[in-house]
Enzyme design. Structure first.
Site, short mmCIF file in Angstrom:
data_model
loop_
_atom_site.label_atom_id
_atom_site.label_comp_id
_atom_site.label_asym_id
_atom_site.label_seq_id
_atom_site.Cartn_x
_atom_site.Cartn_y
_atom_site.Cartn_z
N CYS A 11 0.87 -1.18 0.00
CA CYS A 11 0.00 0.00 0.00
C CYS A 11 0.90 1.23 0.00
CB CYS A 11 -0.98 -0.01 1.19
SG CYS A 11 -0.18 0.04 2.80
N ASN A 14 2.47 1.50 4.09
CA ASN A 14 2.81 0.26 4.82
C ASN A 14 2.62 0.39 6.33
OD1 ASN A 14 5.76 -1.90 5.26
ND2 ASN A 14 3.65 -2.52 4.94
N CYS A 16 -1.02 0.91 7.37
CA CYS A 16 -2.45 0.61 7.61
C CYS A 16 -2.91 -0.64 6.84
CB CYS A 16 -3.32 1.80 7.21
SG CYS A 16 -2.96 3.29 8.16
N ARG A 17 -3.14 -0.48 5.52
CA ARG A 17 -3.78 -1.57 4.78
C ARG A 17 -2.89 -2.79 4.56
NH1 ARG A 17 -5.19 2.21 -0.12
NH2 ARG A 17 -3.22 3.07 0.69
N SER A 18 -1.67 -2.57 4.06
CA SER A 18 -0.85 -3.76 3.75
C SER A 18 -0.41 -4.52 5.00
CB SER A 18 0.34 -3.43 2.84
OG SER A 18 1.22 -2.51 3.42
N ASP A 127 -9.16 2.71 2.39
CA ASP A 127 -7.99 3.41 2.94
C ASP A 127 -8.43 4.20 4.17
OD1 ASP A 127 -5.85 4.96 3.59
OD2 ASP A 127 -5.57 5.83 1.60
P1 4NP Z 1 -1.56 2.89 4.07
O1 4NP Z 1 -2.17 4.28 4.62
O2 4NP Z 1 -1.08 3.18 2.67
O3 4NP Z 1 -2.73 1.97 4.10
O4 4NP Z 1 -0.45 2.50 5.01
C1 4NP Z 1 -1.53 5.49 4.43
C2 4NP Z 1 -0.40 5.76 5.16
C3 4NP Z 1 0.25 6.98 5.00
C4 4NP Z 1 -0.26 7.90 4.10
C5 4NP Z 1 -1.41 7.62 3.35
C6 4NP Z 1 -2.05 6.41 3.53
N1 4NP Z 1 0.38 9.15 3.96
O5 4NP Z 1 -0.12 9.98 3.19
O6 4NP Z 1 1.43 9.38 4.60
#
Ligand code: 4NP
Length: 157
Positions: A11, A14, A16-18, A127
């Protein structure tokens, strides 16, 4: 013994989702005694959160669902990952576009949306990063559970 099949969950950050997808996959292969034949990791498309653990809301959803042993530190995807992994799963279309543009010529990895395997047909894993509560993390968890189970049912004999 046949080589293990390797799956990389991707994701943006790295955190939250992954990590949720990785923890769900790891839990499933443990419970189904598939760790001799399957392996899973997760990584980010951006380096911004490198070295951080998952978002605390992700960890609390996992713990609430009985996954207590997951730990992870965010890392960015590398070129080598495209040669090492059999499947690289993105969580949304932006992830897939980015993965396709990074993919080296001789990549062996099959790049797919994890949600492609969701029997409910929800293609995009929610997300939840910018949410002010945990609801989106529960949603992402449930999507990952359905998609991982159906992917493994399809790809194990
Ligand atoms: P992830 O969530 O891709 O599911 O880990 C996010 C984590 C960080 C950000 C966006 C989404 N960010 O913009 O920093």
């Amino acid at each position: 013994m046949a080589p293990k099949k390797k799956v990389l969950m991707i994701c943006l950050g790295n955190i939250c989702r992954s990590p949720i997808a990785e923890a769900v996959f790891a839990d499933y292969i443990n419970k189904m005694n598939l760790t001799n034949s399957w392996e899973v990791e997760s990584a980010a498309l951006i380096g911004y959160h490198t070295g951080k653990g998952p978002d605390r809301r992700a960890m609390s959803v996992l713990r609430e669902k009985g996954i207590n042993d997951y730990c992870h530190k965010a890392r960015p995807i590398t070129e080598e990952d495209f040669h090492n992994f059999d499947w690289i799963f993105g969580m949304d279309e932006d992830n897939i576009d980015e993965l396709e543009s990074m993919k080296p010529n001789k990549s062996k990895a099959q790049i797919e949306l994890l949600g492609k395997y969701d029997p409910k047909g929800e293609l995009i894993i929610r997300d939840p990063y910018y949410d002010s509560d945990s609801a989106g993390f529960y949603k992402a968890y449930e999507q990952c559970v359905r998609s991982v189970a159906s992917f493994l049912e399809k790809n194990t004999s």
